[in-house]
Every structure is written in C-alpha cells, then in structure tokens.
Design an enzyme around this catalytic site. Structure first.
Site, PDB file in Angstrom:
ATOM      1  N   HIS A 108      19.016  55.372  69.860  1.00  0.00           N
ATOM      2  CA  HIS A 108      19.882  55.355  71.041  1.00  0.00           C
ATOM      3  C   HIS A 108      19.433  54.196  71.906  1.00  0.00           C
ATOM      4  O   HIS A 108      18.249  54.061  72.193  1.00  0.00           O
ATOM      5  CB  HIS A 108      19.756  56.674  71.807  1.00  0.00           C
ATOM      6  CG  HIS A 108      20.801  56.851  72.856  1.00  0.00           C
ATOM      7  ND1 HIS A 108      20.810  56.114  74.014  1.00  0.00           N
ATOM      8  CD2 HIS A 108      21.883  57.667  72.933  1.00  0.00           C
ATOM      9  CE1 HIS A 108      21.858  56.480  74.748  1.00  0.00           C
ATOM     10  NE2 HIS A 108      22.514  57.422  74.111  1.00  0.00           N
ATOM     11  N   ARG A 164      27.071  54.301  80.934  1.00  0.00           N
ATOM     12  CA  ARG A 164      27.697  53.019  80.629  1.00  0.00           C
ATOM     13  C   ARG A 164      29.210  53.172  80.559  1.00  0.00           C
ATOM     14  O   ARG A 164      29.950  52.276  80.937  1.00  0.00           O
ATOM     15  CB  ARG A 164      27.132  52.452  79.328  1.00  0.00           C
ATOM     16  CG  ARG A 164      25.771  51.801  79.542  1.00  0.00           C
ATOM     17  CD  ARG A 164      25.135  51.369  78.238  1.00  0.00           C
ATOM     18  NE  ARG A 164      24.611  52.505  77.493  1.00  0.00           N
ATOM     19  CZ  ARG A 164      24.713  52.669  76.193  1.00  0.00           C
ATOM     20  NH1 ARG A 164      25.323  51.763  75.473  1.00  0.00           N
ATOM     21  NH2 ARG A 164      24.199  53.733  75.606  1.00  0.00           N
TER      22      ARG A 164
END
Ligand SMILES: Cc1cc2nc3c(=O)[nH]c(=O)nc-3n(C[C@H](O)[C@H](O)[C@H](O)COP(=O)(O)OP(=O)(O)OC[C@H]3O[C@@H](n4cnc5c(N)ncnc54)[C@H](O)[C@@H]3O)c2cc1C
Ligand code: SF4
Ligand code: SF4
Ligand code: FES
Lengths: 242, 578
Positions: free
Chosen positions: B331, B351
């Site tokens: 990740h 994000r």
C-alpha cells in the site's frame, strides 16, 4: 542506552524500553501473545487492558497495542467479557417500531444510572453514556452516530454497575437503524436488474471475445467520471458499456 | 500557519512540513482549476513498476524446489514456508480422531469465512468455523476505505470489469473478474438488507468516490471504518444462525482428505490448550486470508496479527496450484511516523478526496490516484532514486500526504466527518489532520495471488473451496482498492453455497486422513529441507527473538529443546529420526 521503565503485566514485573507501545515493549522483552492481540492497529478491541499507575487509585482502560508504556503501570489483560447478547433476526412485530425493538432486546438500557463510568473508560473516547441514553430515548440515529467507531473492546460493559451490554445494544441500534430507518438506495434496485440483464451478459460476451490489444485500447480510452460530478448526473459519451 | 499551531514534528520533518505549507496555496489553486498532476502512460507505468516496485527487486526471491510449483520464483519468506515440514504437533503425535462432524467446515473467521458460513447455514448446512484468533480478528475488520460496486447510472459491471483488468495489468482470470463485477450490485443490496450502515445522502443514495485506477466513482464506505462495520454486521448475522458453531483460537494446521481424494475436514491446533483436534466435514472452505505478517523484504505491514499465509501452505501441500504470488501489494501510504504507528494505513480515501503526495520540498511527484503498484513505485523512486524523501530519523523514509487540502477543497469539517476514526485517534495524540500532513511510506498490504479457484470457489480437490485473500486470479497481479471487500463477499457467499450443495450430495463421508501429504513429505526429505523448518507458523514470532518458522509463538508442543509432548510415534514423517 534506551531508557527503561518498570511495568507489571499480569502481576509479573518487566523492565521495558520507554516510548514504545505496551505490546511492542512486552514483545521486546520476550513475551509472546496468543490471546489478547488481534489487529495490532487499535481497531479490533482484542487487546483491552485494565491498568493502574503507581499510587494512583484510578482504574484506567487502554489498548495494549496503542497505549505507550509508563512507569509503574499495573496491567490486567481483559481478553473477553461475558456480556449478554440478545438473539434477534432483524424483523419487527407488526406495529413495533425499530427503537422499541432495540429496547425490547436490551431492556437493561433503561436501568442506566448515569454514573458516566463507561464514557470515562472508553479507549476510543466514545460518549457511551450518551449513546445508551439515546437508545433509551428511542433515538437510534443518534446512537448509531455516537457508537459508530466502537471497537467492541467490552471495557464499558465490564465496568457498568447496571450490567448493560453497551456494545451489543449499540450494534443492534445501528443495524435496526440501518435497515428500518435509513432510506434505501433507490438506484441500487436498478443496478441489480441491469447487472442481471441479457444486455449486460451480451456486452460481457462481446468484451470477452476481444483480443488483448482491443481490450487494452478500450481500457486506455475509458472516459473518467469527474471527481466532483454529483452522483447520478454525469454520463459518458460512449454508453455502449452501460 | 505553524506560527499559531504547534508543529508536532521533530526535525527534519518539521522544516519539511513547513515547505508543504508553503506550497499549499498554489497547489490548492491548481486543484480548484481541475489541474491534476499528469497521469502516466501504460508504458511509463510499467517502467516505474519494474524499476522500483519491491516485487521486482533483486535478492528477496528464490526458486521453489519442492511441490507442484517447483521452479516458480517466489519471495523467500513465502518459499521457505511452502517448502517446510508440518507443524510439530502434527509430526509428533497421531492425528486425533475427529470429535466433530460438520457439513461445511470453514477455515478462517474473517469476512470471506463468515460470509461463506452465513450462505452455507442459510442453505441449511451444519457449519463449523475454525479460526485462528477470535472470530472477526482479521484483515477484513481493518479495512478502512470502502467497497467497489458498479451501481451508478454512468457505470456498469462491464465498466468495472474493464477497470479490474487494466488495474491488474490484464493478468486477471477474466471469468473471476467478470463474476466479481457482475455480482457487485446484488452484494451491496444484501449488505444494505443486513442493516449495514453506509455513507448516504438523505435520499438514501450512497455517497461514492473514486479509488486508484477507477474510471467511475464506485467506492462505497462506512466512514473510515468500512471493514469494522462490515465485520460487526456479518458476525452479528452469523450469530443469529443456530447452525453455525465457532471454534476460536483453533487454526487449521493440516487439511484432511479421504481415500477418494475428497476434502474431508481439517486438523486444528488449539493455540491456548496446545493440543490437536480434528474436525471431519463433507465440504471444507479455505478462507484464511493473506500473508502480511511474513514481512516480505522486511517491509512493515498493515495486516492483522494472524496473516501468515497458512492457507497457502495447506493448499500447496495438498497439491493445489497457486498463482501470482510473486506479486504482492505494498500500500503506497503506510504511516512512516510516529514509530508506534509505522505500517498502519492511511487509506486511499484521503487521496480520493484530494490529498496529494509531496516530496520533502513540498512538490507533487505523482498523480495521487494511479494504481497502487504504480504509486508505490513512484514513492520509492522519489525517496531512493532522487533522494527527495523525508528521513524519519529511525532509518526510515517517507513522503508527505497533504491531508489538510481536503478541508480546503471540500469545506471545513470534511476531514472530521469522513475520517472519524483516524481523526480522533491522531487528535488524541496531538496530531491535527486538519492542519498537519502525515508522513507515509509503502507498507506490505495485500496478497494479490493465491489458490486457483473457479467462479464458485471450487478447487481441484472435490469438496475443497476457497475464497478471499487466500485465492488468486480475480485481481491478477494487482488489486484495486475496494475490490477485496467485494471479493470476499461475492466469492465467500458463492463458496458457502457451493460447499453446502457439495455436502448435501456427499452421502458417505470417507475416512479422513493426512494421506495426501505423503508424496510431498518424501519430496521434502529428498530435497533435504531442514527438519526444523515448519509451517504453518500460525503467528509471527515477535517475542522471544525467533525467526518465523523456528518455533510457534505461544508454545509449540515440542519444547525448544525438542522433547516431544504427547504420546505415540511419528505417524507419517518419512526419514524421521534426524
Ligand atoms: C488495513 C487494511 C485496510 C484495507 N482496506 C481495504 C479497503 O478499504 N477496501 C478493500 O476492498 N479491501 C481492503 N483491504 C483488504 C481486505 O480487507 C482484505 O483483503 C480482506 O478483508 C480479506 O478477507 P479474508 O476473509 O480473505 O481474510 P481475513 O479477513 O484476513 O480473514 C482471514 C481469517 O482467517 C484466520 N486464519 C488465518 N490462518 C488460519 C488458519 N490456519 N486456520 C484458521 N483460520 C485462520 C485469520 O485469523 C482471519 O480471521 C484492507 C486490508 C487491510 C489489512
Ligand atoms: S463503547 Fe464500550 S465496547 Fe465500544 S469501544 Fe468504547 S468502551 Fe469499548
Ligand atoms: S456505566 Fe452503565 S450505568 Fe454507568 S453511565 Fe454507563 S451505561 Fe449508565
Ligand atoms: S490488537 Fe486490535 S485493538 Fe489492539
């Protein structure tokens, strides 16, 4: 040299490095955990501990994986607590409201003496007494909101003088609220039907017959929905994949 | 801004955080104009990934010598477990007679296992869930970001399918990818009917966002605790079904098969009581999750304590093909500071809502929503190749995730509302996500590959099904965020239903045994595999300074000096005695 502090875990004395979480510090001195550790990230409630500091009288609650070591900690792990759980199948009797059903499942909530102990100990700082009160008053929406990040560590239930299984009552409150009070997503029924339609199956078949190159082209040419488009408003120019 | 608010960072994070603040207004203005950092072409993506993704780094891999996939190159840590001897308890004592018979035995009480149990139990099967820790202690519970389902007017399962293929670099099993996408809407509806809470508008319509690599907004969430909410609800539904029995702290250490080569249950090892037990079953579902706790290449991990690749070990020994295990997902944004949070996730949802990735100068260097492997490669590239990372002081490195942008873009209160869990947690410890960026570095997150399955979860062994992170093929070499939660439900339920059906059609249960191991054990002996190496390891050995595979934390039945506990001679260990 790393600074060391003294803590007691399950009545045994340990000198552990300062600045670490209890879990990391105890492992650093060779302890191996089987029970009482789950996510190691503060979200599962497996590592609940009760502890006291030095000469303080207060009993505190923490999570082994989150709490940082402090001099003089005396720690008792609480791997499990037998709080009552009502059996239920999410249905309502005719004329019964969801909020009544939750109180019927967990009538204990009406016996809350508002001592505040649950809110004091909650390691994720929920207003537990607050959400118990909301359930009692039939405000499932409020209770769902207030209890939303409950990690089911059971500390509140274990400390409650009125024997209320708060996390279980909150779970029921959230589910009955979610099923019976929150409005259903209308668009979902349409999506289910479209997913099962002949047209969708045909489109899948069309793509599955494509060469690798054709698929790549199709992928590269995807139109991207603008991030700020309100849901259900934007449509792509090419609707052949819908 | 730091003039008014205490800057919680030590140097050199502190001065770098100031640069992030300094460039924020300009970046915000660009975002508002819809000017995003350019995305990479497919060719660039590939080049960055090949040059910088941990999967492609020299060193950490080796060839398997034993078993059906001999010759395949895998991460060393995993290869060592696939080529290992059975658990000491199994090697020493006779396998106990089954003391429990189930229609369907489910190995693993995470999301996939619990969904399978519910489906099998609803079909009328007598179900037993054997799981390593408590039911629900799993990667599922830790998921934050959300679940992908193509349910909008502008979207369709086919469009979702296309995103899955592209995100996985066109390496998925298309049949599985299609199944995943096509079952999506009905699965989401099922969750709604279970009373799971979603982020919704007052009209009941679900709020949705983009995730890395998606062409349509189809990420559905429950705050930033989607997995917790999902797991709580699944477990509660399971608890209402009287024909489900849960055996906690009892991980499977070996599969059982009968003389006809059908799956026949499993051998469990009770972690607390330190004894073996067998459960016979007409059908068995493998749902043991991933491998993060193997810490491939020394990376930190976001995974729960029990994610140690056990299911892969059991399946490999039983001769099942595995796929894509050389590709693991790191990740991009694991927490790099403070130390006690290292490895934990900062969900992609940040994000998705506009938080940008910045180097130590406060400059963007990659589009925030590239597919995960690309973003991971980009961060490592920025830190290692261009030395533009922020050094954490403990030898670590990181780049900034500029979270405060979210409130500036979407209005004050957004961060608090969208990330109640993370916000509270950090606020409590003196880090205000509305004001401070967070330092991030890739963390070992997801096992892309695994056991090869059919769309109903079926494997090459009749009566053995598999679902969830332990399986491979659906995402190919790379999974997009939000597709794992969908996968465990789609394939968990399919496997549960198929298992129940198989169980009902299995009239006579054969004699369960570990006979299928014989060939594999001979191969291990021939290859001269070190006798002290065993698997599954069940838990990582953080305490006691032991290496994985050297001893079972929590006590193996053999003491460190090797005195056997229990009676009986070794049952089937060829060439035993060394
Ligand atoms: C921090 C984090 C965040 C994530 N966020 C997202 C997200 O936002 N969206 C998304 O789609 N995906 C996300 N994922 C991925 C997703 O959560 C997992 O891939 C998925 O939940 C795996 O489900 P599972 O049931 O296959 O495995 P798990 O949920 O891990 O369950 C496996 C279970 O099997 C048990 N087990 C292990 N070995 C044995 C054994 N030998 N015998 C018996 N039981 C055993 C384990 O203890 C565990 O309970 C995230 C993952 C993590 C770690
Ligand atoms: S509400 Fe109770 S069970 Fe939930 S996290 Fe707080 S103390 Fe733990
Ligand atoms: S501890 Fe029990 S009695 Fe006290 S406030 Fe909480 S719920 Fe009420
Ligand atoms: S181990 Fe899950 S909360 Fe600590």
């Amino acid at each position: 040299m790393t600074a060391m502090v003294t803590i007691h875990y399950d009545q045994e004395r340990h000198r552990v490095p300062a600045g670490r979480t209890l879990l990391a510090a105890l492992e650093a001195v060779g302890m191996v955990f089987v029970r009482g550790v789950g996510c190691r990230g503060g979200v599962c409630g497996a590592c609940t501990i009760l502890y006291r500091l030095g000469q303080e009288t207060d009993l505190r609650v923490g999570l082994l994986c989150q709490e940082v070591v402090a001099e003089g900690m005396e720690i008792l792990p609480l791997p499990w607590f037998p709080q009552r759980k009502a059996r239920h199948d999410m249905t309502l009797d005719s004329g019964e409201s969801p909020d009544f059903r939750v109180i019927n499942l967990y009538p204990e909530v009406t016996r809350c003496i508002m001592c505040g102990e649950c809110s004091r100990v909650c390691p994720v700082e929920l207003d537990v007494m607050g959400y118990v009160g909301m359930i009692k008053r039939g405000d499932l929406k409020g209770a769902a909101r207030e209890s939303f990040t409950c990690i089911q560590c059971q500390a509140c239930a274990m400390r409650c003088p009125a024997r209320i299984p708060q996390p279980n009552a909150a779970l029921a409150a959230r589910r009955y609220h979610g099923l019976h009070q929150v409005r259903r997503a209308d668009h979902l029924a349409g999506a289910v039907a479209r997913a099962a339609s002949e047209k969708m199956k045909l489109t899948f078949r069309r793509l599955r017959r494509m060469s690798a190159e054709e698929l790549r082209m199709l992928y590269q040419r995807r139109e991207v929905e603008p991030a700020d488009a309100p849901p259900g408003t934007w449509l792509p120019q090419d609707e052949s994949l819908l | 801004m730091d003039r008014d608010l205490p800057n919680p960072f030590p140097e050199p994070l502190r001065s770098s955080a100031r640069l992030v603040e300094a460039t924020r207004d300009q970046r915000l203005a660009r975002s508002r104009r819809g000017e995003a950092f350019p995305t990479l072409s497919l060719a660039e993506r590939q080049a960055w990934v090949e040059d910088f993704h941990p999967d492609h780094q020299e060193g950490g891999r080796r060839e398997l010598r034993v078993g059906g996939a001999a010759g395949t190159v895998l991460p060393v840590e995993l290869a060592d477990l696939l080529e290992a001897w059975p658990h000491p308890a199994v090697r020493i004592g006779p396998i106990p007679e089954p003391d429990l018979i189930a229609d369907v035995l489910i190995l693993g009480g995470g999301g996939a296992g619990t969904a399978a149990a519910i489906a099998a139990a609803e079909a009328g099967a007598k179900v037993v869930i054997a799981t390593k820790l408590r039911q629900g202690d799993s990667n599922t519970l830790m998921a934050e970001g959300g679940i992908q389902v193509a349910d909008q007017e502008c979207d369709s399962p086919v469009q979702h399918f296309l995103d899955i293929l592209g995100g996985g670099h066109f390496s998925s099993d298309p049949e599985l990818a299609q199944t995943l996408a096509a079952d999506g809407p009905a699965t989401l509806q099922w969750l709604e009917e279970l009373g799971m809470l979603f982020d919704k508008y007052p009209t009941g319509r679900m709020k949705i966002r983009h995730g890395g690599g998606t062409s349509r907004k189809r990420m559905h969430s429950a705050g930033d605790v989607t997995g917790l909410e999902l797991m709580r609800v699944l477990q509660d539904r399971g608890a209402a079904l009287e024909n489900i029995t849960v055996l906690p702290f009892q991980p499977a250490v070996e599969l059982l098969t009968d003389e006809a080569g059908r799956a026949a249950g499993a051998v469990l090892y009770h972690l607390v009581q330190k004894r073996l037990r067998s459960v016979a079953a007409r059908a068995t579902v493998l749902a043991t999750g991933g491998l993060g706790r193997l810490h491939l290449r020394g990376f930190p991990t976001s995974n729960h304590y029990g994610a140690t690749a056990d299911g892969l070990v059991l399946a490999y020994r039983a001769g099942l093909p595995l796929r894509d295990l050389q590709h693991n997902q790191y990740h991009p944004t694991g927490i790099a500071w403070p130390e006690r949070k290292v490895g934990l996730l900062i969900t992609e949802k940040f994000r998705g809502l506009g938080a940008q990735l910045l180097n130590r100068h406060g400059d963007e260097f990659v589009h925030p929503l590239e597919p995960r492997d690309v973003t991971t490669a980009a961060i490592i590239r920025e830190c290692r190749e261009y030395a533009n990372g922020v050094a954490t002081g403990e030898g670590g490195m990181g780049v900034w995730l500029d979270i405060p942008l979210i409130d500036l873009l979407h209005g004050v209160g957004t961060i608090e509302r969208e990330f109640p869990g993370r916000f509270k947690e950090f606020h409590h410890k003196g880090l205000d996500l509305r004001v401070h960026p967070l330092l991030a570095y890739p963390t070992l997150h997801y096992q892309n590959g695994g056991v090869v399955i059919a769309p109903d979860g079926g494997t090459d062994i009749p009566g053995l099904l598999a679902a969830g992170e332990v399986t491979g093929g659906t995402h190919g070499r790379n999974r997009l965020m939000g597709n794992a939660l969908l996968e465990i439900l789609v394939f968990g339920r399919r496997a549960g239903r198929a298992a129940a059906e198989f169980a009902f059609n299995t009239k006579e249960l054969g004699v369960p045994s570990t006979g299928h191991l014989e060939v594999f054990l001979e191969q291990l002996a021939t290859a001269g595999v070190d006798k002290s190496r065993f698997a599954p390891i069940l838990l990582p050995s953080y305490g006691g300074n032991l290496k994985p595979g050297q001893a079972v934390p929590g006590g193996s039945p053999a003491s460190p000096r090797g005195e056997p506990v229990g009676r009986g001679a070794p049952v089937f260990e060829p060439g035993a005695g060394s």
